[in-house]
Structure formats: C-alpha cells, structure tokens
Design an enzyme around this catalytic site. Sequence first.
Site, short mmCIF file in Angstrom:
data_model
loop_
_atom_site.label_atom_id
_atom_site.label_comp_id
_atom_site.label_asym_id
_atom_site.label_seq_id
_atom_site.Cartn_x
_atom_site.Cartn_y
_atom_site.Cartn_z
N CYS A 107 0.82 -1.22 0.00
CA CYS A 107 0.00 0.00 0.00
C CYS A 107 0.85 1.26 0.00
O CYS A 107 0.32 2.37 -0.14
CB CYS A 107 -0.91 0.02 1.22
SG CYS A 107 -2.07 -1.34 1.23
N HIS A 154 -2.69 6.76 4.49
CA HIS A 154 -3.24 5.61 3.77
C HIS A 154 -4.51 5.18 4.51
O HIS A 154 -4.57 5.15 5.73
CB HIS A 154 -2.21 4.48 3.78
CG HIS A 154 -2.76 3.18 3.31
ND1 HIS A 154 -3.47 3.06 2.14
CD2 HIS A 154 -2.73 1.93 3.86
CE1 HIS A 154 -3.85 1.80 1.98
NE2 HIS A 154 -3.42 1.10 3.02
N ASN A 202 -10.32 0.16 1.71
CA ASN A 202 -8.88 0.22 1.47
C ASN A 202 -8.60 -0.10 0.00
O ASN A 202 -8.72 -1.24 -0.42
CB ASN A 202 -8.18 -0.79 2.40
CG ASN A 202 -6.67 -0.81 2.22
OD1 ASN A 202 -6.13 -0.18 1.31
ND2 ASN A 202 -6.00 -1.53 3.10
N1 ACO Z 1 -17.69 -9.50 10.51
C1 ACO Z 1 -17.96 -9.93 11.75
N2 ACO Z 1 -17.02 -10.46 12.55
C2 ACO Z 1 -15.76 -10.54 12.07
C3 ACO Z 1 -15.41 -10.09 10.79
C4 ACO Z 1 -16.44 -9.56 10.00
N3 ACO Z 1 -16.22 -9.11 8.76
N4 ACO Z 1 -14.10 -10.31 10.61
C5 ACO Z 1 -13.62 -10.84 11.73
N5 ACO Z 1 -14.62 -10.99 12.62
C6 ACO Z 1 -14.57 -11.54 13.98
C7 ACO Z 1 -13.37 -12.43 14.19
O1 ACO Z 1 -13.64 -13.75 13.77
C8 ACO Z 1 -13.18 -12.34 15.70
O2 ACO Z 1 -14.11 -13.18 16.31
P1 ACO Z 1 -13.69 -14.02 17.65
O3 ACO Z 1 -13.35 -12.99 18.66
O4 ACO Z 1 -14.93 -14.78 17.92
O5 ACO Z 1 -12.53 -14.84 17.22
C9 ACO Z 1 -13.59 -10.90 16.01
O6 ACO Z 1 -14.38 -10.45 14.89
C10 ACO Z 1 -12.43 -9.96 16.22
O7 ACO Z 1 -11.51 -10.12 15.14
P2 ACO Z 1 -10.16 -9.34 15.09
O8 ACO Z 1 -9.38 -9.76 13.88
O9 ACO Z 1 -9.47 -9.40 16.42
O10 ACO Z 1 -10.72 -7.86 14.86
P3 ACO Z 1 -9.93 -6.50 14.87
O11 ACO Z 1 -10.57 -5.58 15.79
O12 ACO Z 1 -8.44 -6.70 14.94
O13 ACO Z 1 -10.23 -5.96 13.41
C11 ACO Z 1 -9.25 -5.75 11.22
C12 ACO Z 1 -9.81 -6.70 12.28
C13 ACO Z 1 -10.32 -4.80 10.82
C14 ACO Z 1 -8.81 -6.57 10.01
C15 ACO Z 1 -8.06 -4.99 11.80
O14 ACO Z 1 -7.17 -5.87 12.43
C16 ACO Z 1 -7.30 -4.19 10.76
O15 ACO Z 1 -7.79 -3.23 10.21
N6 ACO Z 1 -6.03 -4.54 10.52
C17 ACO Z 1 -5.19 -3.78 9.61
C18 ACO Z 1 -5.46 -4.04 8.19
C19 ACO Z 1 -4.53 -3.19 7.36
O16 ACO Z 1 -4.08 -2.13 7.79
N7 ACO Z 1 -4.13 -3.58 6.21
C20 ACO Z 1 -3.21 -2.67 5.54
C21 ACO Z 1 -2.52 -3.07 4.51
S1 ACO Z 1 -3.46 -3.86 3.24
C22 ACO Z 1 -2.40 -4.00 1.90
O17 ACO Z 1 -1.24 -3.71 1.94
C23 ACO Z 1 -2.98 -4.61 0.62
#
Ligand code: ACO
Length: 330
Positions: free
Chosen positions: A117, A257, A287
């Site tokens: 990214c 970003h 994103n």
């Molecule tokens: N809908 C409902 N529940 C979900 C979803 C969804 N879409 N996705 C995950 N969950 C659940 C999980 O299964 C988990 O359930 P559990 O507690 O029963 O196991 C719970 O929600 C929490 O999941 P986490 O992964 O801990 O959620 P988090 O608050 O960390 O959010 C997210 C996840 C949004 C992906 C976050 O970690 C994030 O934004 N990370 C960064 C992503 C990023 O910056 N990418 C950048 C680069 S991309 C590139 O370079 C192409």
Amino acid sequence: MVKKDRKIKIRSTGIYLPEKVLTNADLEKMVETSDEWITTRTGIKERRLASPDQASSDLGVEAAKMALKRAKLTPEDIDLILVATNTPDTIFPSTACWIQKKLGVKEIPAFDLQAGCTGMLYGLIVSEGLIISGSCRRILLIGVDVLSKIINWQDRSTCVLFGDGAGAFILEESNNESGLLSHFWGADGSLGELLILPGGGTLHPTTEQTVKDKLQYLQMKGNDVFKHAVKRMGESAIEALKRAGLDKSQVDYLIPHQANLRIIDATGERLNLPKDKVMANIAKYGNMSVATIPVALHELIEAGKLHPGQIIVLVAFGAGFTWASAVYRW
Ligand code: ACO
C-alpha cells in the site's frame, strides 16, 4: 534536516473510481458479518468494485487521462510512466506498458513498482530522484489496485476491507517554494508473511493444488498488521517532519493511507492533529491500497481545502512491510 534547493511538485491529479458500489448491507448477504461490525472496527460503509472486464490498466488509464487534462497536457508531454500496483494486469508485461499502449504513446520508458500500500509514496520518492537527476522532465505516476480480484469473497476477515480505484499525479520540477520538502521511507522484509498473496509467483506457481489451497487470495494477520501500521505510520510521519525542519504544529493536513479508521485516527493523534485536519474518506471507498493517497489528495483539492503554502503530510504502510512519509508544501 535536509535543505533542498530543488524540489518536485505535483502539477495535477486525477482519479478513477469504478461505478459499482458494494455496501455493508450487500456484504451482510454474502458472509456472516454486519454493518455494525464493519463500521465500528474499520470505519468502512461502502466500497467500489471494478467490473469483470476491467483490469488495473483500465482504471489507471482513466485516472491518467484526468490528470493530463487537468494539467492541459497530452500523453506526448510525458517522458516516463511509472505505475505503483500490487494487482498488475499480468505478471508481465507491466501494467505501465499496458497503460502506455492505452494512452497511445510510444518509445517513452514505462515500468511498475511494487511496494504494498506504500507504492504511491515510494513512486513519489523514486520520481523525485529521476527528475532532480535530470533523467526525466515530467513523470506520470499512477497508483492503482483492483483488490476485488485477489480477495476471497468467502473470507469475512478480509473481504469487507478492500475496494478498487486509481489515482494519478503528473510530477515535474517546481519553480517556486511549493513541492516535496522531505521524505522518510523503510521496509522490513522479515514480516512479509503477515500480509501476503502467496500464489501465482515463482514460490508457488499456480497448480490445481495451489488453487485448492486458495493461495491466489490475499492473506492477512489483521491484528499484527494493525499494530505495525500504527507504530510505523506515526514514527515515519514524525521523522519526515524532522527532516523538513518542521514541527507537528505546522501541519495543515495529514493524508494517511486509508486502511482502517482506527489506524487513521491513531496516526492523527500521534501528530496532535484535530480530526478536521486528518483526511478520511475510507467510509466511501474502503482500502484501495496504492490508490488511497492519490484519491484522498485529489478529493482534498476538489473540496477547495488546500491553499498555497500549507503543509501536508502523506503517510502510508503496507505489505512488505513497507512504510513511507512525505512532507509537501502546497
Ligand atoms: N464480521 C464480523 N465479525 C468478524 C469479521 C467480519 N467481517 N471479521 C472478523 N470478525 C470476527 C473475528 O472472527 C473475531 O471473532 P472471535 O473474537 O470470535 O474470534 C472478532 O471479529 C475480532 O476479530 P479481530 O481480527 O481481532 O478484529 P480486529 O478488531 O483486529 O479488526 C481488522 C480486524 C479490521 C482486520 C483490523 O485488524 C485491521 O484493520 N487490521 C489492519 C489491516 C490493514 O491495515 N491492512 C493494511 C494493509 S493492506 C495492503 O497492503 C494490501
């Protein structure tokens, strides 16, 4: 502090966003998720999707045409096409070469740059070197990603996050005080597996088995990426400001970003900026990887918010891991 006698400037910008909108309500029908979860965890409400017959070059060429038009230039006025993308049309030829063909220009060099990214900022930094060295006079830098085609639409932990789009900059040497003042960039390849598209390259060439194992799709350890993104984006923005001889209090706009609203907010807080100085359009587009920064800058310009002399900070983080910041005087 780096004092620059010569600087490059963004002469114009252009964007292209596909027409098709996929809302959180649409996603609720596709995977087990909810508008409430997506909104509170990411800030995303909807995203754009390319049509099945649109490749990255199709989006990129439209953004390029808009940037050329806004600069009152033709493709013949460009002497390099540089495309930052993680989702090339083909492994080779480069997407830059496909865009060159679609623009109908010949002979000028064209190549892709891949830096997760962070690609648009890496592209900006590389372009500065090429322009200031005299190698190029005017560069068409395009950031484009069609992530919808490398996402597993059955994996709710990734499919809700991404969208498709393109942005373009026309870059040339500045003849006044405005332009790129400083940058800071870095990478840590030891963490590559945390955000990866494993299949289709020479490590895992496509076979029936790799398709069965879903290696053709983006894989991400979201929590780990989140922590590293917050740390690196904040640190690199501060370092780039230091290199420009500026202080946090002098920043007029931060253009981060757009990966997650919580990462955007954390980076803004690290610079002590109020929310109205932090550009956030993730609700509309999700994103779009390399395209987020050029689209956000373009929208800030279109909103009439940027004025000569203002200081903007661009900051990105992505697969690699890679990170970069750029300080720019408008
Ligand atoms: N809908 C409902 N529940 C979900 C979803 C969804 N879409 N996705 C995950 N969950 C659940 C999980 O299964 C988990 O359930 P559990 O507690 O029963 O196991 C719970 O929600 C929490 O999941 P986490 O992964 O801990 O959620 P988090 O608050 O960390 O959010 C997210 C996840 C949004 C992906 C976050 O970690 C994030 O934004 N990370 C960064 C992503 C990023 O910056 N990418 C950048 C680069 S991309 C590139 O370079 C192409």
